[in-house]
Design a protein around this motif. Structure first.
Motif, PDB file in Angstrom:
ATOM      1  N   MET A   1       0.844  -1.184   0.000  1.00 36.95           N
ATOM      2  CA  MET A   1       0.000   0.000   0.000  1.00 36.95           C
ATOM      3  C   MET A   1       0.884   1.241   0.000  1.00 36.95           C
ATOM      4  O   MET A   1       2.018   1.194   0.443  1.00 36.95           O
ATOM      5  CB  MET A   1      -0.850   0.055   1.262  1.00 36.95           C
TER       6      MET A   1
ATOM      7  N   PRO B   1      -6.634   0.332   1.223  1.00 35.63           N
ATOM      8  CA  PRO B   1      -6.778   0.804  -0.150  1.00 35.63           C
ATOM      9  C   PRO B   1      -8.223   1.221  -0.439  1.00 35.63           C
ATOM     10  O   PRO B   1      -9.167   0.534  -0.069  1.00 35.63           O
ATOM     11  CB  PRO B   1      -6.365  -0.403  -0.993  1.00 35.63           C
TER      12      PRO B   1
ATOM     13  N   GLU C   1      -3.684   3.668  -1.618  1.00 35.30           N
ATOM     14  CA  GLU C   1      -3.766   2.824  -2.813  1.00 35.30           C
ATOM     15  C   GLU C   1      -2.992   1.536  -2.611  1.00 35.30           C
ATOM     16  O   GLU C   1      -2.058   1.481  -1.815  1.00 35.30           O
ATOM     17  CB  GLU C   1      -3.134   3.553  -4.015  1.00 35.30           C
TER      18      GLU C   1
END
Length: 64
Positions: free
Chosen positions: A1, A40, A60
Motif C-alpha cells: 500500500m 486501499p 492505494e
C-alpha cells in the motif's frame, strides 16, 4: 500500500503562508486518523483554513 497526499499550492491561503497552511492540513488530518481504517480505497478531500478544497489524500494498493 501507499499513502498519497496531494495539495494544490496555488490556492490563496497556501500562497500567503505555504508552510503554515500545510502544517495545519497535516495536523488536522493526523488528528482524524482514527476515523479511517487506512486501507486501499480510503481517502478524503483536503481543505485549507478557509474551508476550500485544495487537494485529496488516499490509500492505494502498490499495484495501482
Amino acid at each position: 500500500m501507499k499513502f498519497l497526499l496531494e495539495v494544490t499550492m496555488d490556492d490563496a491561503a497556501l500562497t500567503r503562508d505555504p508552510a503554515g497552511e500545510l502544517g495545519r492540513i497535516l495536523r488536522y488530518w493526523g488528528g482524524h486518523l482514527h476515523h479511517y481504517a487506512l486501507r486501499p480505497g480510503d481517502g478524503s478531500p483536503v481543505y485549507d483554513s478557509e474551508y476550500r478544497e485544495v487537494g485529496r489524500w488516499r490509500v492505494e494498493d502498490q499495484a495501482e
